[in-house]
Design a protein around this motif. Structure first.
Motif, mmCIF file in Angstrom:
data_model
loop_
_atom_site.group_PDB
_atom_site.id
_atom_site.type_symbol
_atom_site.label_atom_id
_atom_site.label_comp_id
_atom_site.label_asym_id
_atom_site.label_seq_id
_atom_site.Cartn_x
_atom_site.Cartn_y
_atom_site.Cartn_z
ATOM 1 N N TYR A 205 24.205 24.090 79.490
ATOM 2 C CA TYR A 205 23.111 25.073 78.802
ATOM 3 C C TYR A 205 21.856 24.674 78.624
ATOM 4 O O TYR A 205 20.985 25.115 79.040
ATOM 5 N N ARG A 206 21.752 23.466 77.957
ATOM 6 C CA ARG A 206 20.434 22.718 77.806
ATOM 7 C C ARG A 206 19.635 22.533 79.110
ATOM 8 O O ARG A 206 18.411 22.720 79.161
ATOM 9 N N GLN A 207 20.442 22.164 80.079
ATOM 10 C CA GLN A 207 19.752 21.619 81.275
ATOM 11 C C GLN A 207 19.595 22.631 82.540
ATOM 12 O O GLN A 207 18.705 22.524 83.267
ATOM 13 N N LEU A 208 20.540 23.653 82.791
ATOM 14 C CA LEU A 208 20.396 24.674 83.712
ATOM 15 C C LEU A 208 20.065 26.294 83.125
ATOM 16 O O LEU A 208 19.603 26.797 83.725
ATOM 17 N N ASN A 209 20.695 26.348 81.930
ATOM 18 C CA ASN A 209 20.703 27.849 81.480
ATOM 19 C C ASN A 209 19.877 28.081 79.964
ATOM 20 O O ASN A 209 20.332 29.156 79.562
ATOM 21 N N ALA A 210 19.048 27.011 79.761
ATOM 22 C CA ALA A 210 18.176 27.202 78.611
ATOM 23 C C ALA A 210 17.488 28.518 78.367
ATOM 24 O O ALA A 210 16.985 28.782 79.757
ATOM 25 N N GLY A 211 17.676 29.282 77.529
ATOM 26 C CA GLY A 211 16.938 30.535 77.384
ATOM 27 C C GLY A 211 17.601 32.018 77.848
ATOM 28 O O GLY A 211 17.447 32.891 77.962
ATOM 29 N N MET A 212 18.777 31.571 78.492
ATOM 30 C CA MET A 212 19.895 32.594 78.736
ATOM 31 C C MET A 212 20.013 33.544 77.611
ATOM 32 O O MET A 212 20.148 33.095 76.454
ATOM 33 N N SER A 213 20.014 34.867 78.134
ATOM 34 C CA SER A 213 20.357 35.831 76.982
ATOM 35 C C SER A 213 21.874 36.121 76.609
ATOM 36 O O SER A 213 22.675 35.411 77.289
ATOM 37 N N LEU A 214 22.254 36.790 75.534
ATOM 38 C CA LEU A 214 23.464 36.949 75.210
ATOM 39 C C LEU A 214 24.406 37.922 76.288
ATOM 40 O O LEU A 214 25.401 37.357 76.678
ATOM 41 N N ASP A 215 23.634 38.794 76.698
ATOM 42 C CA ASP A 215 24.293 39.643 77.914
ATOM 43 C C ASP A 215 24.515 38.514 79.070
ATOM 44 O O ASP A 215 25.602 38.942 79.855
ATOM 45 N N GLU A 216 23.555 37.827 79.490
ATOM 46 C CA GLU A 216 23.785 36.887 80.687
ATOM 47 C C GLU A 216 25.218 35.838 80.449
ATOM 48 O O GLU A 216 25.786 35.684 81.181
ATOM 49 N N PHE A 217 25.160 35.492 79.151
ATOM 50 C CA PHE A 217 26.223 34.826 78.775
ATOM 51 C C PHE A 217 27.537 35.500 78.840
ATOM 52 O O PHE A 217 28.627 34.864 79.187
ATOM 53 N N LYS A 218 27.584 36.708 78.443
ATOM 54 C CA LYS A 218 28.776 37.674 78.363
ATOM 55 C C LYS A 218 29.410 37.638 79.875
ATOM 56 O O LYS A 218 30.516 37.488 80.029
ATOM 57 N N THR A 219 28.205 37.625 80.842
ATOM 58 C CA THR A 219 28.735 37.763 82.129
ATOM 59 C C THR A 219 29.676 36.435 82.694
ATOM 60 O O THR A 219 30.869 36.614 83.326
ATOM 61 N N GLN B 18 29.866 41.226 67.090
ATOM 62 C CA GLN B 18 28.690 40.617 67.217
ATOM 63 C C GLN B 18 28.541 39.236 66.887
ATOM 64 O O GLN B 18 28.162 38.224 67.429
ATOM 65 N N GLU B 19 29.247 39.015 65.755
ATOM 66 C CA GLU B 19 29.191 37.576 65.173
ATOM 67 C C GLU B 19 30.091 36.706 65.887
ATOM 68 O O GLU B 19 29.693 35.666 66.049
ATOM 69 N N GLN B 20 31.248 37.317 66.293
ATOM 70 C CA GLN B 20 32.093 36.344 67.210
ATOM 71 C C GLN B 20 31.441 36.105 68.414
ATOM 72 O O GLN B 20 31.504 34.715 68.982
ATOM 73 N N TRP B 21 30.790 37.036 69.122
ATOM 74 C CA TRP B 21 29.921 36.756 70.465
ATOM 75 C C TRP B 21 28.979 35.780 70.086
ATOM 76 O O TRP B 21 28.534 34.876 71.029
ATOM 77 N N THR B 22 28.310 35.695 68.939
ATOM 78 C CA THR B 22 27.343 34.987 68.589
ATOM 79 C C THR B 22 27.819 33.478 68.606
ATOM 80 O O THR B 22 27.111 32.376 68.854
ATOM 81 N N GLN B 23 28.969 33.321 67.713
ATOM 82 C CA GLN B 23 29.543 32.175 67.632
ATOM 83 C C GLN B 23 29.861 31.557 69.076
ATOM 84 O O GLN B 23 29.676 30.193 69.321
ATOM 85 N N ALA B 24 30.496 32.269 70.073
ATOM 86 C CA ALA B 24 30.699 31.703 71.221
ATOM 87 C C ALA B 24 29.641 31.206 72.099
ATOM 88 O O ALA B 24 29.623 30.384 72.712
ATOM 89 N N PHE B 25 28.583 32.117 71.919
ATOM 90 C CA PHE B 25 27.070 31.568 72.422
ATOM 91 C C PHE B 25 26.717 30.438 71.751
ATOM 92 O O PHE B 25 26.298 29.543 72.656
ATOM 93 N N ASP B 26 26.809 30.166 70.620
ATOM 94 C CA ASP B 26 26.182 29.087 70.002
ATOM 95 C C ASP B 26 27.010 27.942 70.459
ATOM 96 O O ASP B 26 26.272 26.702 70.603
ATOM 97 N N ALA B 27 28.492 28.127 70.702
ATOM 98 C CA ALA B 27 29.073 26.986 70.988
ATOM 99 C C ALA B 27 28.564 26.567 72.523
ATOM 100 O O ALA B 27 28.680 25.325 72.665
ATOM 101 N N TYR B 28 28.371 27.492 73.333
ATOM 102 C CA TYR B 28 28.019 27.228 74.740
ATOM 103 C C TYR B 28 26.823 26.413 74.676
ATOM 104 O O TYR B 28 26.454 25.568 75.504
ATOM 105 N N LYS B 29 25.820 26.673 73.800
ATOM 106 C CA LYS B 29 24.665 26.096 73.626
ATOM 107 C C LYS B 29 24.443 24.486 73.374
ATOM 108 O O LYS B 29 23.584 23.926 73.498
ATOM 109 N N THR B 30 25.724 24.081 72.770
ATOM 110 C CA THR B 30 25.956 22.774 72.514
ATOM 111 C C THR B 30 26.217 21.914 73.624
ATOM 112 O O THR B 30 26.111 20.523 73.510
#
Length: 363
Positions: free
Chosen positions: A76-90, A60-72
């Motif tokens: 993400y900010r313009q198209l996928n803001a609010g995406m869930s972690l499960d959606e990110f995994k896809t 879970q910690e590594q998934w969170t780190q990967a998702f946080d990196a994508y959020k930068t």
């Protein structure tokens, strides 16, 4: 001599099987790359780690780190803001699979290649060609990251220029392997007409041009607009003012969605007509059976590809049709390479007899 010939024949079969598997892996990777783009997944991994990146997040910690990196990144900010972690995994799994296939291809190519070199069963010309293909494969990895990097800071997608370069280089490697496979088979020099040989080369060149334009269409999402056929933007030929409104004019050829889609359509028509004329010429000139069959098959698959292109366009690029369109494009390229090599046929290179013996044997 019989034992040596049988041993060489065995190695030849191994080389052919190896190259066929590499070609198949590249074709699969191109299709996975197409799905990655269609699902907007290509920017989900924002770092290039050629070795450690082979492992996905393991907790879970590594998934969170990967998702946080994508959020930068802007996507993400313009198209996928609010995406869930499960959606990110896809989207992550699509991009990770694409990169993993690249690593698998690299290992599957290099290790057997080194073994064949060690056994001394590759002729000089074949060795040179295989080293060149290896170099292009290494370059492809760098081009892939160069493409991804274009979408990490100021864009919400990768550059269509870099996407097209990435795809065409992959298919150039694929074509090089297919050509090399064909050259492993004995064939006498072709006695067909120069016109037939020239049109075969023209078809191969047109195929690569069309593949490049198709990648530009994909990069610009130009297939999701102007979804009518045969008209485009309300006419068979759009107005010059619509086709060339950007300055300098040549940027329209790469950046203007209308112009790029129009180019893709026009080259498709030229490719279709050329393929049909090539097949008719082969039949009417009473070319050899293999040349006629190759020309007819090529014309048939080009026709199928054009049909799929039209269906993909008018249905606004559904994934199933889009991937079928891409898969048949690979088939067109394969048949075009076959036809050029067939018409330029010659006796295959033989491995040196003294090198055909296993290195463990003496005397």
């Amino acid at each position: 001599m019989t034992g040596i010939s049988a041993h060489q024949a065995s190695h030849d079969r191994l080389v052919r099987g190896w190259l066929i598997s590499i070609a198949a892996l590249i074709a699969i990777m191109v299709l996975v790359g197409g799905a990655t783009r269609l699902t907007e997944s290509g920017l989900s991994i924002v770092e290039w780690k050629p070795v450690t990146g082979a492992l996905p997040p393991l907790g879970q910690e590594q998934w969170t780190q990967a998702f946080d990196a994508y959020k930068t990144i802007p996507q993400y900010r313009q198209l996928n803001a609010g995406m869930s972690l499960d959606e990110f995994k896809t989207i992550f799994w699509w991009e990770w699979s694409h990169r993993l296939l690249g690593r698998v291809i690299g290992v599957a190519y290099l290790l057997p290649f080194l073994w064949f070199l060690w056994r001394g069963v590759l002729g000089r010309e074949l060795r040179r060609r295989l080293w060149l293909i290896f170099g292009l494969g290494a370059l492809q990895g760098a081009v892939g990251w160069w493409m991804v990097a274009s979408g990490l800071s100021q864009r919400v997608e990768v550059s269509q220029y870099r996407l097209a370069s990435h795809l065409v280089l992959a298919l150039l490697i694929f074509a090089g392997i297919v050509w090399t496979l064909r050259r492993l088979r004995a064939r006498s020099p072709s006695a067909e007409s120069a016109r037939l040989k020239i049109t075969a080369v023209a078809l191969l060149v047109l195929t690569f041009v069309q593949l490049y334009l198709g990648a530009l269409v994909a990069g610009l999402r130009a297939g999701r607009i102007y979804n009518t056929w045969p008209e485009i933007d309300g006419a068979l030929i759009p107005s010059a003012a619509r086709l060339f409104f950007e300055a300098p004019w040549w940027r329209n050829l790469f950046d203007n969605t209308l112009t790029v889609q129009f180019e893709h359509r026009m080259v498709a028509y030229v490719l279709f007509v050329t393929a049909v004329l090539h097949a008719l010429d082969a039949v009417r000139s009473r070319a050899g059976r293999s040349a006629v069959n190759g020309a007819v098959w090529l014309a048939g698959v080009v026709t199928l590809q054009a049909t799929l292109g039209i269906l993909t366009l008018i249905n606004q690029v559904p994934m199933d049709l889009a991937l079928a369109h891409q898969a048949v494009a690979i088939a067109v390229l394969t048949l075009a390479v076959f036809q050029v090599e067939r018409l330029a046929g010659r006796q295959r290179e033989q491995a040196p007899q003294e090198m055909a013996r296993p290195v463990t044997q003496t005397g």
